[in-house]
Design a protein around this motif. Structure first.
Motif, PDB file in Angstrom:
ATOM      1  N   TRP A 220       2.639  -1.305  -2.250  1.00 41.68           N
ATOM      2  CA  TRP A 220       1.933  -2.566  -2.518  1.00 41.68           C
ATOM      3  C   TRP A 220       0.805  -2.663  -1.511  1.00 41.68           C
ATOM      4  O   TRP A 220       1.032  -2.729  -0.313  1.00 41.68           O
ATOM      5  CB  TRP A 220       2.874  -3.758  -2.389  1.00 41.68           C
ATOM      6  CG  TRP A 220       2.208  -5.090  -2.571  1.00 41.68           C
ATOM      7  CD1 TRP A 220       1.255  -5.417  -3.493  1.00 41.68           C
ATOM      8  CD2 TRP A 220       2.448  -6.286  -1.804  1.00 41.68           C
ATOM      9  NE1 TRP A 220       0.875  -6.729  -3.360  1.00 41.68           N
ATOM     10  CE2 TRP A 220       1.597  -7.292  -2.333  1.00 41.68           C
ATOM     11  CE3 TRP A 220       3.289  -6.604  -0.752  1.00 41.68           C
ATOM     12  CZ2 TRP A 220       1.563  -8.582  -1.815  1.00 41.68           C
ATOM     13  CZ3 TRP A 220       3.272  -7.897  -0.238  1.00 41.68           C
ATOM     14  CH2 TRP A 220       2.411  -8.876  -0.772  1.00 41.68           C
ATOM     15  N   GLN A 221      -0.422  -2.652  -2.000  1.00 40.10           N
ATOM     16  CA  GLN A 221      -1.599  -2.713  -1.124  1.00 40.10           C
ATOM     17  C   GLN A 221      -2.484  -3.885  -1.540  1.00 40.10           C
ATOM     18  O   GLN A 221      -2.664  -4.167  -2.720  1.00 40.10           O
ATOM     19  CB  GLN A 221      -2.408  -1.419  -1.200  1.00 40.10           C
ATOM     20  CG  GLN A 221      -3.670  -1.441  -0.339  1.00 40.10           C
ATOM     21  CD  GLN A 221      -4.365  -0.105  -0.278  1.00 40.10           C
ATOM     22  OE1 GLN A 221      -3.720   0.937  -0.225  1.00 40.10           O
ATOM     23  NE2 GLN A 221      -5.694  -0.120  -0.298  1.00 40.10           N
TER      24      GLN A 221
ATOM     25  N   GLY B  95      -0.564  -3.759   3.640  1.00 42.19           N
ATOM     26  CA  GLY B  95       0.383  -3.432   2.595  1.00 42.19           C
ATOM     27  C   GLY B  95       1.705  -2.931   3.114  1.00 42.19           C
ATOM     28  O   GLY B  95       1.950  -2.848   4.323  1.00 42.19           O
ATOM     29  N   TYR B  96       2.580  -2.609   2.175  1.00 41.14           N
ATOM     30  CA  TYR B  96       3.931  -2.123   2.445  1.00 41.14           C
ATOM     31  C   TYR B  96       4.182  -0.898   1.574  1.00 41.14           C
ATOM     32  O   TYR B  96       3.772  -0.855   0.405  1.00 41.14           O
ATOM     33  CB  TYR B  96       4.960  -3.209   2.139  1.00 41.14           C
ATOM     34  CG  TYR B  96       6.391  -2.705   2.098  1.00 41.14           C
ATOM     35  CD1 TYR B  96       7.088  -2.456   3.281  1.00 41.14           C
ATOM     36  CD2 TYR B  96       7.032  -2.472   0.879  1.00 41.14           C
ATOM     37  CE1 TYR B  96       8.404  -1.995   3.248  1.00 41.14           C
ATOM     38  CE2 TYR B  96       8.349  -2.017   0.831  1.00 41.14           C
ATOM     39  CZ  TYR B  96       9.021  -1.769   2.017  1.00 41.14           C
ATOM     40  OH  TYR B  96      10.319  -1.303   1.977  1.00 41.14           O
ATOM     41  N   GLU B  97       4.858   0.107   2.151  1.00 43.52           N
ATOM     42  CA  GLU B  97       5.180   1.325   1.421  1.00 43.52           C
ATOM     43  C   GLU B  97       6.626   1.717   1.726  1.00 43.52           C
ATOM     44  O   GLU B  97       7.059   1.688   2.882  1.00 43.52           O
ATOM     45  CB  GLU B  97       4.228   2.446   1.829  1.00 43.52           C
ATOM     46  CG  GLU B  97       4.402   3.735   1.042  1.00 43.52           C
ATOM     47  CD  GLU B  97       3.345   4.767   1.402  1.00 43.52           C
ATOM     48  OE1 GLU B  97       3.388   5.865   0.830  1.00 43.52           O
ATOM     49  OE2 GLU B  97       2.488   4.469   2.265  1.00 43.52           O
ATOM     50  N   HIS B  98       7.359   2.073   0.696  1.00 42.85           N
ATOM     51  CA  HIS B  98       8.723   2.579   0.861  1.00 42.85           C
ATOM     52  C   HIS B  98       8.808   3.967   0.232  1.00 42.85           C
ATOM     53  O   HIS B  98       8.339   4.180  -0.889  1.00 42.85           O
ATOM     54  CB  HIS B  98       9.739   1.656   0.202  1.00 42.85           C
ATOM     55  CG  HIS B  98      11.150   2.173   0.285  1.00 42.85           C
ATOM     56  ND1 HIS B  98      11.931   1.991   1.409  1.00 42.85           N
ATOM     57  CD2 HIS B  98      11.901   2.888  -0.592  1.00 42.85           C
ATOM     58  CE1 HIS B  98      13.110   2.557   1.213  1.00 42.85           C
ATOM     59  NE2 HIS B  98      13.119   3.111  -0.004  1.00 42.85           N
TER      60      HIS B  98
ATOM     61  N   ASN C 212      10.473   3.086   5.629  1.00 39.82           N
ATOM     62  CA  ASN C 212       9.815   1.804   5.375  1.00 39.82           C
ATOM     63  C   ASN C 212       8.571   1.718   6.252  1.00 39.82           C
ATOM     64  O   ASN C 212       8.651   1.937   7.469  1.00 39.82           O
ATOM     65  CB  ASN C 212      10.755   0.647   5.692  1.00 39.82           C
ATOM     66  CG  ASN C 212      11.862   0.520   4.668  1.00 39.82           C
ATOM     67  OD1 ASN C 212      11.617   0.205   3.507  1.00 39.82           O
ATOM     68  ND2 ASN C 212      13.098   0.783   5.085  1.00 39.82           N
ATOM     69  N   SER C 213       7.439   1.410   5.628  1.00 44.08           N
ATOM     70  CA  SER C 213       6.164   1.441   6.346  1.00 44.08           C
ATOM     71  C   SER C 213       5.370   0.175   6.061  1.00 44.08           C
ATOM     72  O   SER C 213       5.320  -0.315   4.931  1.00 44.08           O
ATOM     73  CB  SER C 213       5.339   2.653   5.909  1.00 44.08           C
ATOM     74  OG  SER C 213       6.089   3.848   5.987  1.00 44.08           O
ATOM     75  N   ILE C 214       4.745  -0.343   7.112  1.00 47.51           N
ATOM     76  CA  ILE C 214       3.773  -1.419   6.965  1.00 47.51           C
ATOM     77  C   ILE C 214       2.466  -0.950   7.591  1.00 47.51           C
ATOM     78  O   ILE C 214       2.473  -0.192   8.575  1.00 47.51           O
ATOM     79  CB  ILE C 214       4.243  -2.729   7.617  1.00 47.51           C
ATOM     80  CG1 ILE C 214       4.594  -2.524   9.094  1.00 47.51           C
ATOM     81  CG2 ILE C 214       5.411  -3.317   6.859  1.00 47.51           C
ATOM     82  CD1 ILE C 214       4.928  -3.807   9.830  1.00 47.51           C
TER      83      ILE C 214
ATOM     84  N   ARG D  85      -0.344   1.336  11.831  1.00 46.45           N
ATOM     85  CA  ARG D  85       0.753   1.588  10.899  1.00 46.45           C
ATOM     86  C   ARG D  85       2.053   1.793  11.670  1.00 46.45           C
ATOM     87  O   ARG D  85       2.076   2.395  12.743  1.00 46.45           O
ATOM     88  CB  ARG D  85       0.449   2.829  10.050  1.00 46.45           C
ATOM     89  CG  ARG D  85       1.513   3.154   8.990  1.00 46.45           C
ATOM     90  CD  ARG D  85       1.089   4.335   8.162  1.00 46.45           C
ATOM     91  NE  ARG D  85       2.150   4.752   7.243  1.00 46.45           N
ATOM     92  CZ  ARG D  85       2.069   4.705   5.917  1.00 46.45           C
ATOM     93  NH1 ARG D  85       0.967   4.258   5.340  1.00 46.45           N
ATOM     94  NH2 ARG D  85       3.079   5.120   5.157  1.00 46.45           N
ATOM     95  N   ARG D  86       3.150   1.275  11.088  1.00 41.24           N
ATOM     96  CA  ARG D  86       4.480   1.464  11.623  1.00 41.24           C
ATOM     97  C   ARG D  86       5.355   2.076  10.538  1.00 41.24           C
ATOM     98  O   ARG D  86       5.472   1.524   9.435  1.00 41.24           O
ATOM     99  CB  ARG D  86       5.081   0.139  12.070  1.00 41.24           C
ATOM    100  CG  ARG D  86       6.563   0.174  12.423  1.00 41.24           C
ATOM    101  CD  ARG D  86       6.833   0.932  13.710  1.00 41.24           C
ATOM    102  NE  ARG D  86       8.279   0.880  14.053  1.00 41.24           N
ATOM    103  CZ  ARG D  86       8.786   1.454  15.138  1.00 41.24           C
ATOM    104  NH1 ARG D  86       7.996   2.109  15.982  1.00 41.24           N
ATOM    105  NH2 ARG D  86      10.081   1.372  15.388  1.00 41.24           N
ATOM    106  N   ASP D  87       5.967   3.242  10.836  1.00 41.62           N
ATOM    107  CA  ASP D  87       6.870   3.919   9.911  1.00 41.62           C
ATOM    108  C   ASP D  87       8.263   3.945  10.520  1.00 41.62           C
ATOM    109  O   ASP D  87       8.443   4.440  11.645  1.00 41.62           O
ATOM    110  CB  ASP D  87       6.394   5.352   9.647  1.00 41.62           C
ATOM    111  CG  ASP D  87       5.063   5.398   8.916  1.00 41.62           C
ATOM    112  OD1 ASP D  87       5.073   5.315   7.682  1.00 41.62           O
ATOM    113  OD2 ASP D  87       4.023   5.524   9.595  1.00 41.62           O
TER     114      ASP D  87
END
Length: 623
Positions: free
Chosen positions: A333-334, A348-351, A369-371, A389-391
């Protein structure tokens, strides 16, 4: 390599993570331009995850558009990337063979490959099979050099290669076909159809299928490896790509994309028997569903659900001996928010779920899980980019990465820029879990990069850029002897790559020119030696020109010597030529000669490379 889509200037829709962007033949919204700065037509998305003119990127970015793909002698993505600045490739034999991609001295596992925004690397080794991706299904490729984990996460230390598949256009469906024959009994067939399914052009599609088969040559020199089978090693590739996009309203659109490439590659084993028959059955797949919406005049949102797949199954003498099947499932989701003219915010958020099915090792599924957030903007002559970014990984914990970039426009053509970035590479499943060598306690590799560049850009000459860079690696994963005969993965390595990189993509009169050179010093600081398979000096030059019904050109690829596992590979220079003739507006014939001077060279120790080859293509396109 011909492409019937590349002959006329036409809009090309750029897409990343399902997002629609301005085409490479169009300019960006004037409200986002910097006053007094020349805005060039080509537009890219990979350098910031949002559309911007190629000349405005702070990170070194290269664009290979449909015309570049039509002009190149290469048939796969790996061969085309040999023309990109800072990029070196290796192959263990001919087409489809195990290969390597080195961007600014970073290994294949330290350089990220995306297909329409989807990760497709092997979970086992952490690298993608670029040699399986044929150019027939590809619309364009963007290459970002340098440390951009802050945008894309693990593996983007050396840079990012993003491959974009073809999209349909707002016109009635049109068919195109090609057939090729050449050296090593190479045969290639391609069929495509694309266009709109309705008069309003609200539903567009593209469908492309291709097949390539070659008898090949013996991949290993028996004089250097007596155990290798001296027979010719052939390759078969069958690929398909499809895109369907529908515009639901003035503010929403969505669709699906699919690419699958299946390859069967015959290869030699240096430690086997001369009678062994070895085959690798490989697959690369990218599939995604996407939706894009404009929530307000300033805010757009993008959703993507995707699957990336990498399969490599080894067969020896008719019996399967190894299985490595990886799958990456992504949910993205961006959001892009235009704060004011010339200022954009991205967040955004990425899984990601990553799994490996193998008969060689057992590995638990990985969940990430990434923001992420980013900002690009201009104040006067100054240009800014910041990304964070945080992963968070299920198997080893978290990793942070960031990117800070600044550019200053002296006038309408000249710009200076600088950046600093921190990046990481997550351990691969082989590093963590392979029997007798994996180590579940190892941590990610880390790197810090700094670069400075001077750029000249104009609509007449294109984009010329000179970049100085340095990347320092720490916590590198090396395999260390444990005293019992085994080598165990440990975070003990350090390395440094310093260099100067030059690039030019533009025109001299009516001739399209692309040139690049790299001078670098890739050093393994742990063992005090050069990094393997990285040349200190290499360059590439291409020139192509349309003359009446003709399109003629050539490529020159040169490299200095490289070390390779207690051996030294000699430098080489390759010249490739191509010519195309438009018989009618629909029919054309294309001829190319690879390795014109029949050079004998190596890309990897003991592995053979193709000698001089000639190839002829005939094609037809529906107007």
């Amino acid at each position: 390599m011909s492409s019937i889509f590349a002959r006329a200037a036409r809009p090309v829709l750029l897409v990343a993570c399902g997002m629609p962007f301005a085409s490479s033949a169009q300019s960006i919204d004037s409200a986002d331009r910097h006053a007094g700065t020349t805005t060039l037509a080509p537009v890219v998305v990979t350098a910031t995850r949002a559309s911007e003119p190629l000349a405005d990127t702070i990170a070194q970015t290269s664009l290979f558009d449909a015309q570049d793909i039509a002009d190149t002698n290469a048939s796969d993505a790996l061969g085309l990337l040999a023309l990109a600045p800072g990029v070196q490739i290796t192959r263990n034999g001919g087409p489809g063979a195990t290969s390597g991609l080195y961007v600014r001295g970073a290994s294949s596992a330290q350089s990220l490959v995306l297909i329409d925004g989807v990760r497709v690397e092997s979970a086992g080794v952490g690298a993608a099979q670029l040699s399986q991706l044929m150019l027939d299904e590809i619309d364009h490729i963007e290459v970002v050099n340098g440390n951009v984990s802050a945008l894309y996460g693990s593996g983007a230390i050396g840079g990012v290669v993003q491959i974009f598949t073809k999209e349909g256009g707002d016109h009635p469906p049109r068919v195109n076909v090609e057939a090729e024959y050449g050296s090593y009994h190479t045969q290639r067939q391609q069929f495509g159809v694309n266009g709109a399914l309705d008069r309003e052009g609200r539903t567009t599609f593209d469908f492309t299928v291709s097949r390539e088969k070659t008898d090949g040559f013996s991949s290993i020199d028996p004089a250097l490896a007596p155990g290798a089978n001296p027979n010719a090693n052939g390759y078969l590739n069958e690929s398909v790509a499809a895109t369907l996009r529908h515009t639901f309203s003035d503010t929403w659109d969505g669709g699906v994309r699919f690419l699958q490439s299946n390859g069967i590659n015959s290869f030699d084993d240096a430690y086997g028997r001369p009678s062994d028959l070895n085959e690798s059955h490989d697959r690369v797949r990218s599939a995604s569903v996407f939706a894009n919406g404009r929530l307000t005049d300033r805010w757009t949102t993008h959703f993507t659900i995707a699957q990336g797949q990498d399969r490599a199954n080894i067969e020896q003498n008719g019996v399967y001996t190894n299985r490595f099947n990886s799958e990456n499932r992504q949910y993205l989701w961006q959001n892009d928010v235009r704060l004011a003219a010339g200022h954009k915010l991205l967040f955004g958020y990425e899984h990601t779920d990553q799994s490996l099915d193998s008969d060689q090792l057992d590995a638990p599924d990985r969940h990430v899980n990434s923001i992420f957030a980013g900002y690009v903007g201009r104040i006067g002559a100054s240009q800014f980019q910041a990304n964070l970014r945080r992963d968070q990984y299920s198997d080893f914990g978290g990793a942070n990465s960031y990117y800070l970039g600044y550019g200053y426009n002296f006038d309408a053509h000249w710009k200076a820029s600088a950046s600093y970035a921190a990046s990481f590479r997550a351990p691969s499943f082989d590093d963590l879990y392979y029997p007798f060598s994996g180590n579940p306690s190892i941590q990610p590799e880390r790197s810090h990069s700094v670069e400075a560049a001077l750029q000249y850009a104009s609509s007449r000459l294109g984009v010329l850029r000179l970049t100085a860079f340095q990347t320092r690696y720490s916590n590198l994963i090396d395999y260390v002897a444990d005293g019992s005969g085994f080598y165990i993965a440990q975070n003990v390595g350090r390395a440094k790559v310093q260099g100067i990189e030059g690039s030019w993509a533009g025109q001299v009169g009516a001739t399209d020119v692309r040139a690049s050179f790299t001078l670098q010093n890739p050093v393994d600081e742990t063992n005090h030696e050069e990094l393997t398979r990285r040349a200190r000096r290499f360059a590439a030059f291409t020139a192509h020109r349309s003359i009446g019904h003709w399109r003629v050109g050539g490529e020159w690829i040169v490299s200095g010597a490289r070390s390779d596992y207690e051996s030294t590979l000699a430098g080489y220079g390759l010249v490739n030529l191509s010519a195309r003739y438009d018989i009618t507006k629909s029919w054309y014939v294309d001829a190319r000669i690879d390795n014109l001077f029949d050079k004998d060279y190596e890309l990897a120790y003991s592995y053979n490379t193709p000698r001089r080859g000639a190839y002829l293509t005939i094609g037809w396109r529906q107007l």
